[in-house]
Design a protein around this motif. Structure first.
Motif, PDB file in Angstrom:
ATOM      1  N   LYS A 150       7.482  -3.883  11.682  1.00 32.62           N
ATOM      2  CA  LYS A 150       7.766  -5.178  11.065  1.00 32.62           C
ATOM      3  C   LYS A 150       6.549  -5.690  10.301  1.00 32.62           C
ATOM      4  O   LYS A 150       6.666  -6.185   9.173  1.00 32.62           O
ATOM      5  N   GLN A 151       5.366  -5.560  10.914  1.00 31.38           N
ATOM      6  CA  GLN A 151       4.137  -6.008  10.252  1.00 31.38           C
ATOM      7  C   GLN A 151       3.832  -5.152   9.028  1.00 31.38           C
ATOM      8  O   GLN A 151       3.430  -5.657   7.979  1.00 31.38           O
ATOM      9  N   GLN A 152       4.039  -3.841   9.141  1.00 28.15           N
ATOM     10  CA  GLN A 152       3.784  -2.944   8.011  1.00 28.15           C
ATOM     11  C   GLN A 152       4.724  -3.250   6.844  1.00 28.15           C
ATOM     12  O   GLN A 152       4.325  -3.187   5.687  1.00 28.15           O
ATOM     13  N   ALA A 153       5.966  -3.607   7.159  1.00 31.01           N
ATOM     14  CA  ALA A 153       6.933  -3.942   6.111  1.00 31.01           C
ATOM     15  C   ALA A 153       6.488  -5.172   5.333  1.00 31.01           C
ATOM     16  O   ALA A 153       6.666  -5.261   4.112  1.00 31.01           O
ATOM     17  N   LYS A 154       5.864  -6.146   6.015  1.00 28.91           N
ATOM     18  CA  LYS A 154       5.366  -7.343   5.342  1.00 28.91           C
ATOM     19  C   LYS A 154       4.331  -6.962   4.286  1.00 28.91           C
ATOM     20  O   LYS A 154       4.334  -7.483   3.168  1.00 28.91           O
ATOM     21  N   PHE A 155       3.413  -6.052   4.652  1.00 26.71           N
ATOM     22  CA  PHE A 155       2.362  -5.674   3.717  1.00 26.71           C
ATOM     23  C   PHE A 155       2.921  -4.847   2.552  1.00 26.71           C
ATOM     24  O   PHE A 155       2.440  -4.949   1.427  1.00 26.71           O
ATOM     25  N   GLU A 156       3.938  -4.014   2.825  1.00 23.91           N
ATOM     26  CA  GLU A 156       4.546  -3.218   1.755  1.00 23.91           C
ATOM     27  C   GLU A 156       5.166  -4.111   0.689  1.00 23.91           C
ATOM     28  O   GLU A 156       5.139  -3.798  -0.498  1.00 23.91           O
ATOM     29  N   ASN A 157       5.735  -5.241   1.118  1.00 21.89           N
ATOM     30  CA  ASN A 157       6.408  -6.148   0.191  1.00 21.89           C
ATOM     31  C   ASN A 157       5.470  -7.198  -0.408  1.00 21.89           C
ATOM     32  O   ASN A 157       5.892  -8.027  -1.204  1.00 21.89           O
ATOM     33  N   GLN A 158       4.204  -7.139  -0.026  1.00 24.69           N
ATOM     34  CA  GLN A 158       3.262  -8.160  -0.477  1.00 24.69           C
ATOM     35  C   GLN A 158       2.940  -7.988  -1.957  1.00 24.69           C
ATOM     36  O   GLN A 158       2.783  -6.883  -2.465  1.00 24.69           O
ATOM     37  N   LYS A 159       2.867  -9.124  -2.649  1.00 20.88           N
ATOM     38  CA  LYS A 159       2.548  -9.084  -4.063  1.00 20.88           C
ATOM     39  C   LYS A 159       1.105  -8.627  -4.269  1.00 20.88           C
ATOM     40  O   LYS A 159       0.223  -8.905  -3.471  1.00 20.88           O
ATOM     41  N   ARG A 160       0.875  -7.917  -5.363  1.00 15.80           N
ATOM     42  CA  ARG A 160      -0.458  -7.434  -5.692  1.00 15.80           C
ATOM     43  C   ARG A 160      -0.782  -7.742  -7.141  1.00 15.80           C
ATOM     44  O   ARG A 160       0.088  -7.750  -8.002  1.00 15.80           O
ATOM     45  N   GLU A 161      -2.038  -7.975  -7.391  1.00 18.48           N
ATOM     46  CA  GLU A 161      -2.466  -8.199  -8.761  1.00 18.48           C
ATOM     47  C   GLU A 161      -2.458  -6.869  -9.515  1.00 18.48           C
ATOM     48  O   GLU A 161      -2.832  -5.836  -8.979  1.00 18.48           O
ATOM     49  N   ALA A 162      -2.041  -6.913 -10.773  1.00 13.80           N
ATOM     50  CA  ALA A 162      -2.193  -5.746 -11.632  1.00 13.80           C
ATOM     51  C   ALA A 162      -3.660  -5.659 -12.050  1.00 13.80           C
ATOM     52  O   ALA A 162      -4.367  -6.666 -12.073  1.00 13.80           O
ATOM     53  N   PRO A 163      -4.150  -4.461 -12.370  1.00  9.94           N
ATOM     54  CA  PRO A 163      -5.525  -4.362 -12.866  1.00  9.94           C
ATOM     55  C   PRO A 163      -5.731  -5.258 -14.084  1.00  9.94           C
ATOM     56  O   PRO A 163      -4.867  -5.344 -14.958  1.00  9.94           O
ATOM     57  N   ARG A 164      -6.868  -5.927 -14.139  1.00 11.85           N
ATOM     58  CA  ARG A 164      -7.143  -6.847 -15.249  1.00 11.85           C
ATOM     59  C   ARG A 164      -7.507  -6.077 -16.512  1.00 11.85           C
ATOM     60  O   ARG A 164      -8.206  -5.071 -16.460  1.00 11.85           O
ATOM     61  N   GLU A 165      -7.029  -6.566 -17.657  1.00 11.00           N
ATOM     62  CA  GLU A 165      -7.357  -5.959 -18.940  1.00 11.00           C
ATOM     63  C   GLU A 165      -8.259  -6.852 -19.783  1.00 11.00           C
ATOM     64  O   GLU A 165      -8.781  -6.440 -20.808  1.00 11.00           O
ATOM     65  N   TYR A 166      -8.423  -8.124 -19.370  1.00 10.48           N
ATOM     66  CA  TYR A 166      -9.306  -9.093 -20.035  1.00 10.48           C
ATOM     67  C   TYR A 166      -8.921  -9.306 -21.496  1.00 10.48           C
ATOM     68  O   TYR A 166      -9.717  -9.136 -22.405  1.00 10.48           O
ATOM     69  N   VAL A 167      -7.660  -9.671 -21.671  1.00 16.15           N
ATOM     70  CA  VAL A 167      -7.140 -10.015 -22.994  1.00 16.15           C
ATOM     71  C   VAL A 167      -6.619 -11.452 -22.954  1.00 16.15           C
ATOM     72  O   VAL A 167      -6.292 -11.979 -21.883  1.00 16.15           O
ATOM     73  N   THR A 168      -6.529 -12.065 -24.112  1.00 15.70           N
ATOM     74  CA  THR A 168      -6.080 -13.448 -24.207  1.00 15.70           C
ATOM     75  C   THR A 168      -4.683 -13.627 -23.613  1.00 15.70           C
ATOM     76  O   THR A 168      -3.806 -12.794 -23.791  1.00 15.70           O
ATOM     77  N   ARG A 169      -4.508 -14.714 -22.859  1.00 11.49           N
ATOM     78  CA  ARG A 169      -3.285 -15.141 -22.182  1.00 11.49           C
ATOM     79  C   ARG A 169      -2.997 -14.338 -20.912  1.00 11.49           C
ATOM     80  O   ARG A 169      -1.928 -14.482 -20.312  1.00 11.49           O
ATOM     81  N   GLU A 170      -3.939 -13.554 -20.469  1.00 13.53           N
ATOM     82  CA  GLU A 170      -3.812 -12.889 -19.179  1.00 13.53           C
ATOM     83  C   GLU A 170      -4.124 -13.897 -18.067  1.00 13.53           C
ATOM     84  O   GLU A 170      -4.979 -14.764 -18.225  1.00 13.53           O
ATOM     85  N   SER A 171      -3.413 -13.801 -16.947  1.00 11.12           N
ATOM     86  CA  SER A 171      -3.639 -14.720 -15.825  1.00 11.12           C
ATOM     87  C   SER A 171      -4.855 -14.307 -15.008  1.00 11.12           C
ATOM     88  O   SER A 171      -5.004 -13.132 -14.656  1.00 11.12           O
ATOM     89  N   HIS A 172      -5.700 -15.287 -14.715  1.00 12.68           N
ATOM     90  CA  HIS A 172      -6.847 -15.081 -13.834  1.00 12.68           C
ATOM     91  C   HIS A 172      -6.891 -16.240 -12.855  1.00 12.68           C
ATOM     92  O   HIS A 172      -6.363 -17.319 -13.123  1.00 12.68           O
ATOM     93  N   TYR A 173      -7.543 -16.019 -11.714  1.00 11.55           N
ATOM     94  CA  TYR A 173      -7.556 -17.029 -10.661  1.00 11.55           C
ATOM     95  C   TYR A 173      -8.975 -17.448 -10.317  1.00 11.55           C
ATOM     96  O   TYR A 173      -9.912 -16.644 -10.324  1.00 11.55           O
ATOM     97  N   TYR A 174      -9.114 -18.745 -10.023  1.00 14.56           N
ATOM     98  CA  TYR A 174     -10.384 -19.280  -9.558  1.00 14.56           C
ATOM     99  C   TYR A 174     -10.103 -20.372  -8.532  1.00 14.56           C
ATOM    100  O   TYR A 174      -9.340 -21.311  -8.813  1.00 14.56           O
TER     101      TYR A 174
END
Length: 241
Positions: free
Chosen positions: A62-86
């Motif tokens: 059950k715990q492993q299934a939670k991590f499998e479904n967890q959202k992940r960031e895509a690799p950053r490309e550093y282009v205009t209008r890309e989402s970044h977090y602070y």
């Protein structure tokens, strides 16, 4: 504390077994890939641990299934209008080419990245990572001071670096704490949790009952904060805590 390491395989699940000088069995499933560890008393034999693990298989999956479904960031490309977090907030990146030293400027809803013409993605990444590190260096001291008073301890050194496997770590003898650069993307409460976790390790090295008691005393909602951090979007490299 004396420790020994073994592994137990239950079908497709491999469990890392760590024997320690502790009283109770501690079963953990770690993000991001559901790695399973069991800390067990030194005198407990592997067959007893295996039977205990079998009884917990449903919970482990059950715990492993939670991590499998967890959202992940895509690799950053550093282009205009890309989402970044602070500090837990989402910003849109605006890349500006200019003939001057690179810099990062935080605006109300955007992060402006000033680079020289032709700057590569790797160079853009270096600039942003350097900015994240500097932000944490300026932010962290006030929280260190706050908890030094509560804990009656002294942290001699705080350093920020990229780490692939941990949110933070500490050197007990040197009273030095390292924090992951990725924490700059997380809410301040998450940063505070990791900092307190490492500061408590300067008092108690192991994740034992005493460690838990200290965490309960100095940061009562730490378990909730740990869950929030583990549920948050994972970087495209692998973290665990």
């Amino acid at each position: 504390m004396n420790t020994s390491h073994n592994t137990i395989e239950l079908g497709d699940i491999c469990l890392d077994v760590i024997h320690k000088d502790i009283k109770n069995v501690h079963l953990s499933v770690h993000p991001p890939n559901g790695r399973v560890t069991i800390s067990a008393p030194t005198q407990m034999d592997l067959e007893t641990i295996r039977l205990f693990s079998i009884s917990k298989l449903g919970w482990i999956r059950k715990q492993q299934a939670k991590f499998e479904n967890q959202k992940r960031e895509a690799p950053r490309e550093y282009v205009t209008r890309e989402s970044h977090y602070y500090l837990g907030q989402r910003y849109l990146l605006k890349v500006v080419e200019h003939n001057a030293a690179p810099k990062v400027v935080l605006k109300h809803n955007s992060i402006e990245l000033y680079v020289r013409k032709g700057a590569t993605m790797a160079q853009r990444d270096d600039i942003v990572q350097g900015w994240y590190r500097q932000q944490l260096r300026e932010l962290i001291p006030q929280y260190v001071a706050k908890f030094e008073k509560k804990m009656n301890i002294k942290v001699f050194d705080i350093r920020i670096r990229s780490m692939k496997t941990k949110w933070g770590t500490c050197n007990h003898e040197a009273k030095r704490i390292w924090l992951n650069t990725e924490l700059a993307k997380k809410p301040i409460e998450s940063i505070e949790y990791v900092l307190v976790h490492e500061m408590v390790h300067l008092i108690e090295r192991n994740h034992n009952e005493m460690f838990i008691a200290y965490m309960d005393e100095f940061l009562p909602k730490w378990k909730h904060l740990r869950e929030e951090l583990n549920r948050s979007a994972l970087g495209h490299v692998e973290w665990s805590y």
